[in-house]
Motif scaffolding. Structure first.
Motif, PDB file in Angstrom:
ATOM      1  N   GLY A   9       0.792  -1.213   0.000  1.00 27.98           N
ATOM      2  CA  GLY A   9       0.000   0.000   0.000  1.00 27.98           C
ATOM      3  C   GLY A   9       0.827   1.265   0.000  1.00 27.98           C
ATOM      4  O   GLY A   9       2.049   1.241   0.164  1.00 27.98           O
ATOM      5  N   GLU A  10       0.119   2.387  -0.176  1.00 28.55           N
ATOM      6  CA  GLU A  10       0.741   3.703  -0.173  1.00 28.55           C
ATOM      7  C   GLU A  10      -0.118   4.634   0.652  1.00 28.55           C
ATOM      8  O   GLU A  10      -1.341   4.563   0.620  1.00 28.55           O
ATOM      9  CB  GLU A  10       0.876   4.246  -1.597  1.00 28.55           C
ATOM     10  N   GLY A  11       0.532   5.545   1.392  1.00 29.08           N
ATOM     11  CA  GLY A  11      -0.206   6.514   2.179  1.00 29.08           C
ATOM     12  C   GLY A  11       0.385   6.675   3.564  1.00 29.08           C
ATOM     13  O   GLY A  11       1.605   6.569   3.753  1.00 29.08           O
ATOM     14  N   GLU A  12      -0.486   6.922   4.528  1.00 32.56           N
ATOM     15  CA  GLU A  12      -0.035   7.122   5.897  1.00 32.56           C
ATOM     16  C   GLU A  12       0.535   5.821   6.453  1.00 32.56           C
ATOM     17  O   GLU A  12      -0.085   4.768   6.343  1.00 32.56           O
ATOM     18  CB  GLU A  12      -1.219   7.582   6.757  1.00 32.56           C
ATOM     19  N   SER A  36      -3.925  -1.445   3.527  1.00 31.55           N
ATOM     20  CA  SER A  36      -3.219  -1.141   2.283  1.00 31.55           C
ATOM     21  C   SER A  36      -4.180  -0.699   1.186  1.00 31.55           C
ATOM     22  O   SER A  36      -3.771  -0.005   0.250  1.00 31.55           O
ATOM     23  CB  SER A  36      -2.411  -2.355   1.814  1.00 31.55           C
ATOM     24  N   SER A  37      -5.445  -1.070   1.314  1.00 28.83           N
ATOM     25  CA  SER A  37      -6.453  -0.651   0.333  1.00 28.83           C
ATOM     26  C   SER A  37      -7.212   0.593   0.782  1.00 28.83           C
ATOM     27  O   SER A  37      -8.140   1.040   0.110  1.00 28.83           O
ATOM     28  CB  SER A  37      -7.444  -1.793   0.073  1.00 28.83           C
ATOM     29  N   HIS A  38      -6.815   1.147   1.942  1.00 29.71           N
ATOM     30  CA  HIS A  38      -7.478   2.354   2.457  1.00 29.71           C
ATOM     31  C   HIS A  38      -6.453   3.470   2.717  1.00 29.71           C
ATOM     32  O   HIS A  38      -6.485   4.151   3.734  1.00 29.71           O
ATOM     33  CB  HIS A  38      -8.236   2.033   3.744  1.00 29.71           C
ATOM     34  N   ASN A  39      -5.552   3.636   1.775  1.00 28.32           N
ATOM     35  CA  ASN A  39      -4.599   4.755   1.784  1.00 28.32           C
ATOM     36  C   ASN A  39      -3.628   4.717   2.959  1.00 28.32           C
ATOM     37  O   ASN A  39      -3.310   5.758   3.544  1.00 28.32           O
ATOM     38  CB  ASN A  39      -5.355   6.090   1.764  1.00 28.32           C
ATOM     39  N   PHE A  40      -3.160   3.540   3.284  1.00 29.48           N
ATOM     40  CA  PHE A  40      -2.115   3.381   4.288  1.00 29.48           C
ATOM     41  C   PHE A  40      -0.941   2.619   3.682  1.00 29.48           C
ATOM     42  O   PHE A  40      -1.130   1.723   2.839  1.00 29.48           O
ATOM     43  CB  PHE A  40      -2.615   2.611   5.509  1.00 29.48           C
ATOM     44  N   LYS A  41       0.249   2.981   4.117  1.00 25.90           N
ATOM     45  CA  LYS A  41       1.439   2.202   3.815  1.00 25.90           C
ATOM     46  C   LYS A  41       1.640   1.246   4.974  1.00 25.90           C
ATOM     47  O   LYS A  41       1.942   1.663   6.090  1.00 25.90           O
ATOM     48  CB  LYS A  41       2.655   3.111   3.665  1.00 25.90           C
ATOM     49  N   HIS A 230      -9.234   0.943  12.884  1.00 31.04           N
ATOM     50  CA  HIS A 230      -9.428   1.990  11.882  1.00 31.04           C
ATOM     51  C   HIS A 230     -10.207   3.165  12.457  1.00 31.04           C
ATOM     52  O   HIS A 230      -9.856   4.340  12.224  1.00 31.04           O
ATOM     53  CB  HIS A 230     -10.151   1.414  10.662  1.00 31.04           C
ATOM     54  N   GLU A 234      -8.880   7.019  12.678  1.00 33.87           N
ATOM     55  CA  GLU A 234      -9.634   8.077  11.998  1.00 33.87           C
ATOM     56  C   GLU A 234     -10.165   9.113  12.983  1.00 33.87           C
ATOM     57  O   GLU A 234     -10.205  10.314  12.688  1.00 33.87           O
ATOM     58  CB  GLU A 234     -10.776   7.466  11.185  1.00 33.87           C
TER      59      GLU A 234
END
Length: 241
Positions: A9-12, A36-41, A230, A234
């Motif tokens: 994944g990529e992101g936070e 990884s599918s919700h904008n997290f590394k 999560h 959030e």
């Protein structure tokens, strides 16, 4: 040491730390897929002595926080969310205590702030379970393949030895300076009591009780665990906006 890591994944950035005897690939699989599918590394390390992080485990707790710090530095991650279960929960807590500025949030499961009254009996039973496991050729073959050059039998045996568990660290959390969540399986009376004790030691720690789950709550109720983790992250992000 720099830990071998599995990244998706990529992101936070969020680091998920496995339990004793497992690896970054064999634990937290549902959670890694979700984040990884919700904008997290998603960073899943093999702790020292596990998987492809080849090293001895003498004085494990004296090294684990520095291992995580060196690994994040190599990945150019300045700070991250971190979650761990059992041995991984201990590693995550020790890292948060030693490097609070590098922890956006801490989530832990399956650990204890003080020694239960019948701890020695529990460790004796655990030791007997390990010895039975060592006689299972199929499981031994799987663990040999999983941990490669690491001596996983020594690792498991060491975890039942007197004074191995770092109660002096887990019970000293009054000054914990990061947002923290203890997720506990409601089916474990011992761990439910531990969660209450953590809250008493540090009232800022949040507690989440997951029904129909015990020690490995993230495996036994993966969807509820993931949703809880999560939501915690959030909620913190919204509060900082």
């Amino acid at each position: 040491m720099i830990l071998h890591t599995h990244i998706s994944g990529e992101g936070e950035p969020i680091m998920l730390i496995h339990s004793g005897g497992m690896t970054g690939l064999t634990e937290y699989t549902e959670q890694a897929e979700f984040f990884s599918s919700h904008n997290f590394k998603v960073i899943c390390p093999d702790l020292r002595g596990h998987g492809k992080s080849v090293n001895d485990t003498d004085y494990f707790f004296a090294h684990c926080a520095n291992d995580i710090n060196e690994t994040l530095a190599t990945l150019h991650v300045d700070s991250c969310h971190i979650a761990g279960v059992s041995l991984g929960g201990l590693a995550a807590l020790l890292f948060a205590k030693q490097y609070p500025s590098k922890v956006k949030s801490l989530t832990f499961s399956g650990i204890f702030p003080k020694k239960p009254d019948h701890w020695e009996t529990l460790m004796k039973e655990e030791e007997e379970r390990f010895e039975t496991l060592f006689e299972n050729e199929k499981i031994v073959s799987q663990l040999n393949q999983m941990h490669g050059k690491n001596n996983w039998k020594v690792l498991l045996r060491s975890s039942t030895q007197p004074n191995w568990y770092p109660f002096h660290e887990t019970g000293n959390i009054g000054g914990l300076a990061v947002p923290a969540l203890c997720i506990v399986g409601g089916a474990s009376e011992l761990e439910f009591s531990a969660a209450v004790s953590f809250k008493q030691l540090n009232p800022t720690i949040h507690i989440a009780i997951i029904p129909f789950a015990g020690h490995l709550v993230h495996r036994e109720q993966p969807t509820l665990y993931t949703q809880t983790l999560h939501t915690f992250i959030e909620t913190l992000k919204q509060a900082q906006q």
